[in-house]
Scaffold this motif. Sequence first.
Motif, PDB file in Angstrom:
ATOM      1  N   ARG A 142      64.181 -14.698  60.163  1.00  0.00           N
ATOM      2  CA  ARG A 142      64.136 -13.516  59.297  1.00  0.00           C
ATOM      3  C   ARG A 142      63.046 -12.528  59.699  1.00  0.00           C
ATOM      4  O   ARG A 142      63.131 -11.356  59.345  1.00  0.00           O
ATOM      5  N   ARG A 145      64.364  -9.301  61.329  1.00  0.00           N
ATOM      6  CA  ARG A 145      65.148  -8.328  60.560  1.00  0.00           C
ATOM      7  C   ARG A 145      64.382  -7.043  60.295  1.00  0.00           C
ATOM      8  O   ARG A 145      63.166  -6.995  60.422  1.00  0.00           O
ATOM      9  N   THR A 146      65.155  -6.040  59.853  1.00  0.00           N
ATOM     10  CA  THR A 146      64.548  -4.780  59.443  1.00  0.00           C
ATOM     11  C   THR A 146      64.006  -4.927  58.022  1.00  0.00           C
ATOM     12  O   THR A 146      64.456  -5.821  57.273  1.00  0.00           O
ATOM     13  N   ASP A 148      64.654  -3.121  55.398  1.00  0.00           N
ATOM     14  CA  ASP A 148      65.737  -2.975  54.419  1.00  0.00           C
ATOM     15  C   ASP A 148      66.588  -4.234  54.330  1.00  0.00           C
ATOM     16  O   ASP A 148      66.968  -4.667  53.235  1.00  0.00           O
ATOM     17  N   GLU A 149      66.902  -4.823  55.487  1.00  0.00           N
ATOM     18  CA  GLU A 149      67.672  -6.075  55.485  1.00  0.00           C
ATOM     19  C   GLU A 149      66.901  -7.167  54.752  1.00  0.00           C
ATOM     20  O   GLU A 149      67.471  -7.926  53.960  1.00  0.00           O
ATOM     21  N   GLU A 150      65.624  -7.236  55.020  1.00  0.00           N
ATOM     22  CA  GLU A 150      64.827  -8.314  54.444  1.00  0.00           C
ATOM     23  C   GLU A 150      64.561  -8.086  52.957  1.00  0.00           C
ATOM     24  O   GLU A 150      64.476  -9.039  52.185  1.00  0.00           O
ATOM     25  N   ALA A 152      66.707  -6.725  50.874  1.00  0.00           N
ATOM     26  CA  ALA A 152      67.952  -7.184  50.252  1.00  0.00           C
ATOM     27  C   ALA A 152      68.029  -8.710  50.258  1.00  0.00           C
ATOM     28  O   ALA A 152      68.455  -9.321  49.265  1.00  0.00           O
ATOM     29  N   GLU A 153      67.609  -9.334  51.351  1.00  0.00           N
ATOM     30  CA  GLU A 153      67.628 -10.802  51.429  1.00  0.00           C
ATOM     31  C   GLU A 153      66.654 -11.416  50.432  1.00  0.00           C
ATOM     32  O   GLU A 153      66.956 -12.425  49.789  1.00  0.00           O
TER      33      GLU A 153
END
Length: 172
Positions: A142, A145-146, A148-150, A152-153
């Motif tokens: 993880r 990741r970016t 924003d991706e992280e 959301a995660e």
Amino acid sequence: MSCRLSLAELSRLPRDAFVAELGSVFEHSPWVMEMAWQRRPFADRDELQARLVETLAVASREQQLALIRAHPELAGKAAVRGELTADSAREQAGAGLDACSPEEFAAIRELNDAYREKFGWPFIVAVKGLGRQDIIAAMRRRLARTPDEEFAEALAQVARIAGFRLDALIAG
């Protein structure tokens, strides 16, 4: 909390009692339950979980970030000092994080630091069913990741944790 209430019983509670029963589902963030209380009654546990996820989705970015930041680091300073909530301590122990080898502890500490430096919040994962090596691998994966991706995660993992905590609190 030793008493498990049914959803019908929970739905009849006044707001303060509802929050007192379920407020710990979200780490140091009873506001989620305060907002969800307005959407009762809940037909079943899945509907309650769906309303909680919707509550998170419509919260401001600042509220979401505060909720994420309310979570402790895995095997972090709060764990070492014995300052975790009962839920977090039980969950981390269930994943074996209280029994890390010196090498595992050093790896988790290094990954926690790198994660917080990159994203500005602690690494969050629903540890139920995971072992130490699974968690370390997820941390490494993880980190690529970016933001924003992280973000959301992290919210998705908060919702998973809340689901596990609800299961422990609500009677069948």
